[in-house]
Design an enzyme around this catalytic site. Sequence first.
Site, PDB file in Angstrom:
ATOM      1  N   ARG A 239      39.131  -6.283  -3.153  1.00  0.00           N
ATOM      2  CA  ARG A 239      37.941  -5.544  -3.605  1.00  0.00           C
ATOM      3  C   ARG A 239      38.383  -4.168  -4.070  1.00  0.00           C
ATOM      4  O   ARG A 239      38.764  -3.338  -3.266  1.00  0.00           O
ATOM      5  CB  ARG A 239      36.950  -5.424  -2.435  1.00  0.00           C
ATOM      6  CG  ARG A 239      35.581  -4.922  -2.856  1.00  0.00           C
ATOM      7  CD  ARG A 239      34.733  -4.552  -1.645  1.00  0.00           C
ATOM      8  NE  ARG A 239      35.072  -3.233  -1.171  1.00  0.00           N
ATOM      9  CZ  ARG A 239      35.020  -2.851   0.109  1.00  0.00           C
ATOM     10  NH1 ARG A 239      34.660  -3.681   1.047  1.00  0.00           N
ATOM     11  NH2 ARG A 239      35.347  -1.619   0.443  1.00  0.00           N
ATOM     12  N   HIS A 243      32.192  -1.218  -1.028  1.00  0.00           N
ATOM     13  CA  HIS A 243      31.480  -2.392  -0.513  1.00  0.00           C
ATOM     14  C   HIS A 243      30.143  -2.552  -1.240  1.00  0.00           C
ATOM     15  O   HIS A 243      29.793  -3.627  -1.704  1.00  0.00           O
ATOM     16  CB  HIS A 243      31.257  -2.247   0.991  1.00  0.00           C
ATOM     17  CG  HIS A 243      30.375  -3.291   1.563  1.00  0.00           C
ATOM     18  ND1 HIS A 243      30.785  -4.605   1.699  1.00  0.00           N
ATOM     19  CD2 HIS A 243      29.091  -3.248   1.997  1.00  0.00           C
ATOM     20  CE1 HIS A 243      29.773  -5.314   2.216  1.00  0.00           C
ATOM     21  NE2 HIS A 243      28.754  -4.518   2.386  1.00  0.00           N
ATOM     22  N   TYR A 252      37.677   5.035   4.840  1.00  0.00           N
ATOM     23  CA  TYR A 252      38.354   4.113   5.758  1.00  0.00           C
ATOM     24  C   TYR A 252      39.606   3.433   5.194  1.00  0.00           C
ATOM     25  O   TYR A 252      40.386   2.882   5.938  1.00  0.00           O
ATOM     26  CB  TYR A 252      37.377   3.027   6.254  1.00  0.00           C
ATOM     27  CG  TYR A 252      36.660   2.259   5.151  1.00  0.00           C
ATOM     28  CD1 TYR A 252      37.295   1.232   4.461  1.00  0.00           C
ATOM     29  CD2 TYR A 252      35.346   2.555   4.809  1.00  0.00           C
ATOM     30  CE1 TYR A 252      36.652   0.535   3.461  1.00  0.00           C
ATOM     31  CE2 TYR A 252      34.682   1.859   3.806  1.00  0.00           C
ATOM     32  CZ  TYR A 252      35.336   0.855   3.135  1.00  0.00           C
ATOM     33  OH  TYR A 252      34.688   0.169   2.144  1.00  0.00           O
TER      34      TYR A 252
HETATM   35  C1  LIG Z   1      24.481 -11.401  10.063  1.00  0.00           C
HETATM   36  C2  LIG Z   1      24.879 -10.119   9.427  1.00  0.00           C
HETATM   37  N1  LIG Z   1      25.571  -9.210  10.136  1.00  0.00           N
HETATM   38  C3  LIG Z   1      25.942  -8.028   9.563  1.00  0.00           C
HETATM   39  C4  LIG Z   1      25.601  -7.765   8.269  1.00  0.00           C
HETATM   40  C5  LIG Z   1      26.003  -6.444   7.618  1.00  0.00           C
HETATM   41  N2  LIG Z   1      27.061  -6.700   6.648  1.00  0.00           N
HETATM   42  C6  LIG Z   1      26.782  -6.740   5.334  1.00  0.00           C
HETATM   43  S1  LIG Z   1      28.139  -7.085   4.420  1.00  0.00           S
HETATM   44  C7  LIG Z   1      29.118  -7.172   5.782  1.00  0.00           C
HETATM   45  C8  LIG Z   1      30.603  -7.451   5.637  1.00  0.00           C
HETATM   46  C9  LIG Z   1      30.882  -8.784   5.073  1.00  0.00           C
HETATM   47  O1  LIG Z   1      32.245  -8.895   4.738  1.00  0.00           O
HETATM   48  P1  LIG Z   1      32.813 -10.190   4.087  1.00  0.00           P
HETATM   49  O2  LIG Z   1      32.240 -11.403   4.733  1.00  0.00           O
HETATM   50  O3  LIG Z   1      34.289 -10.078   4.078  1.00  0.00           O
HETATM   51  O4  LIG Z   1      32.228 -10.182   2.597  1.00  0.00           O
HETATM   52  P2  LIG Z   1      32.374  -9.102   1.421  1.00  0.00           P
HETATM   53  O5  LIG Z   1      31.270  -8.096   1.607  1.00  0.00           O
HETATM   54  O6  LIG Z   1      33.733  -8.497   1.505  1.00  0.00           O
HETATM   55  O7  LIG Z   1      32.172  -9.882   0.187  1.00  0.00           O
HETATM   56  C10 LIG Z   1      28.382  -6.937   6.935  1.00  0.00           C
HETATM   57  C11 LIG Z   1      28.961  -6.907   8.288  1.00  0.00           C
HETATM   58  C12 LIG Z   1      24.869  -8.737   7.562  1.00  0.00           C
HETATM   59  N3  LIG Z   1      24.521  -8.574   6.268  1.00  0.00           N
HETATM   60  N4  LIG Z   1      24.531  -9.902   8.159  1.00  0.00           N
END
Ligand SMILES: Cc1ncc(C[n+]2csc(CCOP(=O)(O)OP(=O)(O)O)c2C)c(N)n1
Length: 349
Positions: A239, A243, A252
């Site tokens: 990425r 985010h 970070y």
């Molecule tokens: C059940 C849940 N817990 C926490 C969140 C908050 N949250 C949003 S994105 C994220 C990180 C996700 O990372 P990843 O699965 O690696 O996907 P990326 O965003 O890198 O595509 C989190 C913890 C959420 N949306 N849903």
Amino acid sequence: MHRVIGERDLSETPFSPDEARALFRDMVRARRFDERALALQRRGWMSGYPPYKGQEASQVGAAHAMAAEDWLFPTYRSNAMQIARDVPMSDILLFRRGRAEYDSGHDVPVFPQAVPIATQIPHAAGAGMAISHEEDDAAALCYFGDGATSEGDFHEGLNFAGVFDAPVVFFCENNNWAISLPRRKQTAAPSIAAKAEAYGFMGGQVDGNDPLAVREFVQSALATARDGEPVLVESLTYRQGAHTTSDDPSRYRGDEDDDLPEWRTADPLERYEEYLREQNVVTDEYVETIYEEADEELSEAVERAEAKEPADPDEIFESVYADMPKKLVDQREWLRSFTEEHDVQELEH
Ligand SMILES: Cc1ncc(C[n+]2csc(CCOP(=O)(O)OP(=O)(O)O)c2C)c(N)n1
């Protein structure tokens, strides 16, 4: 690690120059969409946007591996996949402006984007089981990030798929980050692909910044899935941006990414263009035309989206309960009086 660029000429792959160009074209469409969406968010056009810059090869490669009837289970991060599957750009933009329905009425087999992490994984396993039950030819491709692999839904979905021989490819796009948590701290497993063994099926890693490699690898995974065995694919990419537009990665990242190989952090679009030029399948003129066409398509999509009424905030409360519980009725009342008192468009700016 499955890879094409740097290892094989295009003529040594199963793909024709036209297919190789089609991947490039969709990567350009996806890149321009991402850039325009970021700019629109900065103008207050939508409240937030999760960019996918750097992940286009992975997403477009996987989308091109799918057959027309295959189901896609996307997330907020995988708009490049929807674009490559020909979901109209205006639909994707309108979703980010709060519209739940696909405005164009397209019939691409794609579920709504999952924002709660990993909830789409059991849905995809269930869809795969339904496909087997109906003796349908389709398969499902379930997209998720590395962070999703720590959720219970990941375990439950892969476990069910393994036990019930569901035709599902679990496509984990490992971009090295789950918001501020690096992959290194996400799991002590040597790789995400290695987790497949525990569910009784195959897993493998692919260079996610090489669209030909991703297409080839996912196509073979989908063939295995159609034969009744799920597959876990780990697509290694990066990425490059934040985010979301609410995030500041400089808080970070530090030197965490210093050990990542160059192929992973470099721009996949530039890398692929260079490869296609070496293979003599694109010219300056072709590249220029592709960018112009993508920009035209985007302008039309923005115009179409802007012509639509803003989403009705009441819709947030619909479609979950048949009989709305009092707590939600009260919240809806509160939101209605809030929006009457304030100019919401003004607040967005
Ligand atoms: C059940 C849940 N817990 C926490 C969140 C908050 N949250 C949003 S994105 C994220 C990180 C996700 O990372 P990843 O699965 O690696 O996907 P990326 O965003 O890198 O595509 C989190 C913890 C959420 N949306 N849903």
